[in-house]
Design an enzyme around this catalytic site. Structure first.
Site, PDB file in Angstrom:
ATOM      1  N   GLY A  17     -29.507  18.482 -36.749  1.00 16.39           N
ATOM      2  CA  GLY A  17     -30.259  18.025 -35.940  1.00 16.39           C
ATOM      3  C   GLY A  17     -31.633  18.193 -35.562  1.00 16.39           C
ATOM      4  O   GLY A  17     -31.952  18.820 -34.331  1.00 16.39           O
TER       5      GLY A  17
ATOM      6  N   GLY B 290     -30.453  24.127 -42.755  1.00 15.36           N
ATOM      7  CA  GLY B 290     -30.380  24.718 -41.259  1.00 15.36           C
ATOM      8  C   GLY B 290     -29.330  23.558 -40.165  1.00 15.36           C
ATOM      9  O   GLY B 290     -28.646  23.105 -40.927  1.00 15.36           O
ATOM     10  N   PRO B 291     -28.987  24.377 -39.147  1.00 14.26           N
ATOM     11  CA  PRO B 291     -27.895  23.548 -38.520  1.00 14.26           C
ATOM     12  C   PRO B 291     -28.384  21.906 -38.558  1.00 14.26           C
ATOM     13  O   PRO B 291     -29.414  21.444 -38.420  1.00 14.26           O
ATOM     14  CB  PRO B 291     -27.668  23.568 -36.913  1.00 14.26           C
ATOM     15  CG  PRO B 291     -28.367  25.531 -37.131  1.00 14.26           C
ATOM     16  CD  PRO B 291     -29.631  25.467 -38.634  1.00 14.26           C
TER      17      PRO B 291
ATOM     18  N   SER C 173     -19.897  41.556 -36.807  1.00 17.57           N
ATOM     19  CA  SER C 173     -21.361  42.602 -35.602  1.00 17.57           C
ATOM     20  C   SER C 173     -20.757  42.899 -34.427  1.00 17.57           C
ATOM     21  O   SER C 173     -21.413  42.921 -33.849  1.00 17.57           O
ATOM     22  CB  SER C 173     -22.378  41.159 -35.623  1.00 17.57           C
ATOM     23  OG  SER C 173     -21.414  39.760 -34.908  1.00 17.57           O
TER      24      SER C 173
ATOM     25  N   LYS D  85     -34.600  18.173 -40.509  1.00 17.36           N
ATOM     26  CA  LYS D  85     -34.707  18.464 -42.235  1.00 17.36           C
ATOM     27  C   LYS D  85     -35.514  17.261 -42.401  1.00 17.36           C
ATOM     28  O   LYS D  85     -36.238  17.589 -43.402  1.00 17.36           O
ATOM     29  CB  LYS D  85     -33.435  19.155 -42.835  1.00 17.36           C
ATOM     30  CG  LYS D  85     -32.907  20.742 -42.346  1.00 17.36           C
ATOM     31  CD  LYS D  85     -31.614  20.953 -42.536  1.00 17.36           C
ATOM     32  CE  LYS D  85     -30.805  20.226 -42.522  1.00 17.36           C
ATOM     33  NZ  LYS D  85     -29.949  19.714 -40.794  1.00 17.36           N
ATOM     34  N   THR D  86     -34.456  16.363 -42.496  1.00 17.33           N
ATOM     35  CA  THR D  86     -35.317  15.234 -42.771  1.00 17.33           C
ATOM     36  C   THR D  86     -36.873  14.356 -43.093  1.00 17.33           C
ATOM     37  O   THR D  86     -37.189  14.495 -43.388  1.00 17.33           O
ATOM     38  CB  THR D  86     -34.277  13.887 -42.568  1.00 17.33           C
ATOM     39  OG1 THR D  86     -32.326  14.380 -43.057  1.00 17.33           O
ATOM     40  CG2 THR D  86     -34.674  12.767 -43.564  1.00 17.33           C
TER      41      THR D  86
ATOM     42  N   LYS E 216     -29.089  35.058 -31.881  1.00 16.28           N
ATOM     43  CA  LYS E 216     -28.658  35.410 -30.517  1.00 16.28           C
ATOM     44  C   LYS E 216     -29.426  36.159 -29.788  1.00 16.28           C
ATOM     45  O   LYS E 216     -28.951  36.244 -28.563  1.00 16.28           O
ATOM     46  CB  LYS E 216     -28.143  37.008 -31.920  1.00 16.28           C
ATOM     47  CG  LYS E 216     -26.614  36.975 -32.049  1.00 16.28           C
ATOM     48  CD  LYS E 216     -26.395  37.951 -32.818  1.00 16.28           C
ATOM     49  CE  LYS E 216     -25.002  37.713 -34.000  1.00 16.28           C
ATOM     50  NZ  LYS E 216     -24.517  38.786 -34.299  1.00 16.28           N
TER      51      LYS E 216
END
Length: 942
Positions: free
Chosen positions: A459, A456-457, A846, A462-463, A889
């Site tokens: 921030g 994922g992006p 898209s 994840k950690t 989106k």
């Protein structure tokens, strides 16, 4: 030809022809100095008399067997020329040479038999084409040189040498005086015979002060050398036992100082090269010869000083090391006698055995065998050897690992869910997947066999999610990053043969956590370094992360298999595209798409605000941040998918408030008494006490503060009672109106440009690394004319998006031919399609359906319905294909107050999986043909 010994060999011994002498008092200054240096005295007379005889003494009636005294030196005007390749023969010294040429050897023997045992010794000139340092090259040159070639290769000035003895091929030459070649006598090649002139020193004044000063300087320098070099002292003893007799003889006959002999002596015993010695030999000016000798001897003094300092330093080092070793052994012996500590080897062995004895039954057999072998090896090694330290470090790592030690895992799903909710808000799909993993582990009794990858992006947490999983399972946590890692040794360790070798990260992890089943977070695995000369780290990770292989993971340093199958690996990545395929195949990817606005609001209010306030030391009653301020902060300053930037902005707000509070406190303090007042009277103290009292005092005498903070921000004063004391607390109100005073101007503007999109403009939806965003497609006329149809595209579009625009143009022309055949816009008009935010690169398929709608809106001269956004890839036949980033989106559409969204039919399942609060209030249509989009976009009532 001739074969010569090295300069070292022939310089270690030297003699000169000696003369008999009567009992004459020693008056020669040279002899006095040499006597002081060497300790020679007249008792050495008999030794010199037995060893040498003079060919210059006219009173001598007989000679020794070594030197014939019959021929006179001045009569030797024709001699055999002998080349010397390494060093010239200095008068007063002798040199052994080897003569291999039978003709030359026979001629020398014939000269001795005729009682004319003399030859000429001449230094061989250097040949630029050959290596002068090679003995074999020199021998080859001497074998080739004959007759005229040889005389051209030797120096003109040489030494008259007495043939002292011939034994086989060895010939001993003793130098007497300088010679100069005048011409070649022999026409034949061997042996080379030349005519010579005897050279004499130029006349000089023996009482000249300059010569005397140079002489004394040479003697002083020789004395310095003799103090430090025993080899030179041996030279002087031998020289004085021969030369001093000759000096006494000269004193009796001519009565002058023998300065030339001193110059020859100094040059002969110095370590000068052959060119420097040849220069002394050729110099006939006595003063200049003494100066040359002085230069050579001074160089020798400097060299001897350097050698002495080096030898002294080495001796001190070794003596210090020996002293430490002896003291260490004595200490160990004393400890043994006292029954105290044992020696270092025994102490280390006991320490290592103390580690393994309690867990010996848990240590694998192959590891235990290696430990026992290394312990036996340790007893055989000396503590001072380098191998001893290597073995100690190896045993230290082997015995410190947590063999058989496991953490008790907690598979309570309710407890794990509570911990995950405490640490993270939202991310329900991620939490659900983690709880499934824990539930399966509870049923199986272990959580092995899975490699989780959180993608994922930046921030999004994840950690911190990995740390929460470890806390939920009661496992020890260890994190290491592999971003930019290019050395395999960081993962698998270094070989023990390298200096400073260490195990890899996994072995270090087991040592740090103390258990065999920790949770290891491998961060930034998508940024793993590429293959290089240090190996391929991605291939090394395969063995580490493969459940079938890591049960026998082999670290290069330990060199024994280690079981890592109980370790739970959690990897993190921003994208999965850069992760090598074989590595990605071994992971179970869990995607963290980011937080929506509602989730960010809760995180800011419940987590980030509390943390920032606590870190800045601010009380809850001192600051109040409104929801409108948080919403404005999220929409206009922090649009990224994560909350890291949001955390920074909140911390910035509280830091500025902390500064204001401190400034206010400093400004309201009572001014101190001036420094120039040195004493306080009782009256002064009473006045000061009166000034400190508040105008308003309670019945009990407690002070009530009524002043309020005067700031530009809206503030309110509240009074809190604590016992009998009332304090005024200033509260800062942060809302949308004054937010810019703390965090600056807004970074992002409203994405919604139009309340009602005009003709030719349609809103699309896009995915970015910061989440989702809206994207306008604009189309307009450029010029009209018969057959001028075409499309110009701008907006920094990628190749894929340009192809989508061309497809959209083709599909739009086909639809117009079907809907309005009489409409010739596309055939006769040049159009310009632009995507705003031209500085931002854009790519992807898209936006295909959005481009078609924009072109048709221009052709129909009809705007699309209000609050409509769409996304989807289109084909030439008008089919709508699936896209990615549905959640992002959708969030972007809600942020821009979009009410109607068009998605491809293939993305219906992705939308259904979204949270209810994300989908709430949206009218979503799923299509698989563009005809459906046409009806939704244009089939509305004006």
């Amino acid at each position: 030809m001739l074969k010569f010994l090295t300069p070292t060999a022939y310089a270690s011994h030297h003699v000169t022809p000696a003369t008999r002498f009567r009992s004459t008092p020693v008056k020669n200054l040279l002899f006095k100095q040499l006597t002081l240096l060497t300790g020679w005295n007249r008792s050495s007379y008999e030794l010199g008399r037995r060893s040498f005889s003079s060919d210059l003494d006219s009173d001598t009636k007989s000679s020794t067997t070594t030197v014939s005294a019959k021929p006179h030196l001045d009569d030797c005007l024709t001699v055999i020329a002998l080349p010397l390749p390494h060093k010239p023969l200095i008068p007063g010294f002798y040199m052994p040479i080897y003569v291999k040429d039978p003709k030359v050897l026979a001629a020398l023997q014939e000269s001795r038999r005729q009682q004319a045992p003399y030859a000429g010794a001449f230094l061989l000139k250097d040949d630029a084409s050959s290596d002068s340092s090679s003995s074999s090259e020199t021998e080859n040159i001497l074998e080739k040189l004959k007759g005229k070639e040889l005389i051209n290769r030797i120096h003109e000035v040489g030494t008259l040498a007495q043939i002292s003895s011939i034994q086989g091929e060895q010939v001993i030459l003793i130098g007497h005086r300088q010679l100069r070649i005048t011409e070649m006598v022999s026409e034949s090649e061997d042996p080379l015979t030349v005519k010579v002139d005897h050279l004499k020193d130029k006349p000089y004044d023996k009482d000249d002060d300059v010569i005397k000063a140079t002489y004394f300087q040479v003697m002083s320098t020789l004395r310095d050398v003799l103090k430090t070099t025993s080899l030179w002292r041996d030279h002087v003893r031998t020289y004085t036992q021969a030369c001093s007799l000759h000096i006494w003889h000269c004193l009796r006959h001519i009565g002058e100082f023998n300065y030339p002999k001193l110059a020859d002596f100094g040059a002969g015993i110095s370590g000068a090269n052959k060119h420097q010695n040849q220069g002394v030999l050729e110099e006939l000016d006595v003063h200049k010869r003494l100066e040359l000798t002085l230069e050579l001897v001074k160089k020798e003094v400097e060299i001897n000083k350097i050698q002495e300092s080096i030898a002294k330093a080495v001796e001190e080092k070794f003596s210090g090391d020996r002293r430490r070793i002896i003291l260490k052994e004595q200490i160990n012996a004393i400890k043994k006698e006292l029954g105290g500590e044992t020696d270092s080897k025994s102490a280390l062995s006991e320490k290592f055995r103390g580690r393994i004895d309690p867990i010996k039954d848990k240590i694998p057999g192959h590891v235990l065998k290696v430990i026992e072998e290394e312990l036996k090896k340790l007893q055989l090694l000396e503590t001072s050897s380098s191998e001893f330290d290597v073995t100690c470090n190896y045993l230290d790592w082997l015995t410190v690992l947590p063999w058989g030690n496991f953490s008790d895992e907690n598979f309570n799903v309710l407890r794990a869910e509570k911990i995950l909710d405490e640490d993270h808000y939202g991310l329900s799909d991620v939490k659900e997947r983690i709880l499934e993993f824990i539930a399966v582990g509870g049923l199986r009794g272990t959580s092995q066999g899975k490699i989780i990858c959180l993608s994922g992006p930046t921030g999004v947490g994840k950690t911190s999610i990995g740390r929460s999983i470890a806390r939920a399972l009661d496992r020890k946590f260890f994190r290491f990053s592999v971003g930019g890692l290019s050395d395999v040794a960081e993962i698998k360790g270094h070989r023990r043969t390298y200096i400073g070798a260490m195990p890899g990260k996994m072995v270090q992890c087991l040592k740090n956590v103390g258990t065999e089943n920790p949770l290891v977070l491998i961060d930034e695995i998508d940024k793993l370094g590429v293959r290089g000369h240090h190996g391929d780290p991605a291939s090394a990770m395969l063995e580490l992360l493969d459940p079938e292989q890591n049960a026998n993971f082999l670290d290069h340093y330990l060199d024994v298999p280690i079981d890592l199958s109980k370790v739970l690996f959690v990897c993190t990545a921003n994208v999965t595209d850069t992760i090598p395929g074989p590595l990605l195949d071994r992971m179970e990817v869990i995607t963290l798409s980011g937080y929506i606005t509602d989730e960010k609001m809760h995180i800011a209010r419940d987590y980030l605000e509390k943390t920032a306030r606590r870190d800045c030391g601010i009380k809850p009653e001192q600051v109040d941040v409104s929801d409108a301020a948080f919403l404005s902060l999220i929409e206009h300053y922090c649009r990224e998918a994560g909350v890291r930037n949001l955390q920074k902005q909140i911390e910035k707000i509280f830091r500025k408030i902390a500064l204001k509070l401190v400034r206010k406190a400093a400004s309201t303090e009572v001014p101190r008494i001036s420094d120039d007042v040195t004493t306080d009277t009782e009256e002064t103290k009473s006045l000061a006490k009166t000034d400190l009292e508040s105008p308003e005092t309670s019945a009990e005498g407690s002070t009530v503060l009524t002043d309020e903070l005067a700031t530009g921000d809206p503030t309110e004063s509240t009074t809190e009672q604590s016992g009998e004391v009332a304090e005024t607390v200033e509260k800062y109100m942060i809302d949308e109106s004054n937010l810019s005073d703390y965090v600056g101007k807004p970074v992002f503007q409203e994405e919604k440009i139009y309340e009602q999109t005009p003709v030719g403009v349609v809103m699309g939806l896009a995915w970015t690394s910061m989440g989702g965003s809206t994207l306008y497609i604009e189309t307009t006329f450029v010029e009209e004319g018969e057959g001028k149809g075409g499309l110009h595209i701008t907006g920094r579009l990628g190749d894929v998006m340009k192809e989508s625009a061309e497809i959209a143009h083709t599909v739009a022309r086909r639809i117009m031919l079907e809907k309005e055949p009489e409409n010739k816009l596309f055939a006769n008009s040049k159009l310009h399609l632009h995507v705003p935010a031209g500085a931002t690169p854009k790519d992807g398929p898209s936006a295909g359906c959005t481009m078609i709608t924009s072109l048709l809106s221009l052709a129909l001269k009809k705007p699309v319905r209000k609050d409509l956004a769409m996304t989807g890839e289109v084909t030439l036949t008008g089919r709508i294909l699936a896209i990615g980033g549905v959640k992002e989106k959708t969030i972007a559409a809600r942020r821009s107050q979009v009410k109607v969204i068009i998605f491809p039919e293939a993305n219906r399942r992705d939308f259904d999986e979204l949270a209810r609060n994300v989908k709430e209030g949206l009218e979503v249509h799923f299509v698989d043909e563009y005809e459906q989009i046409f009806e939704l976009a244009f089939g509305y009532d004006h």
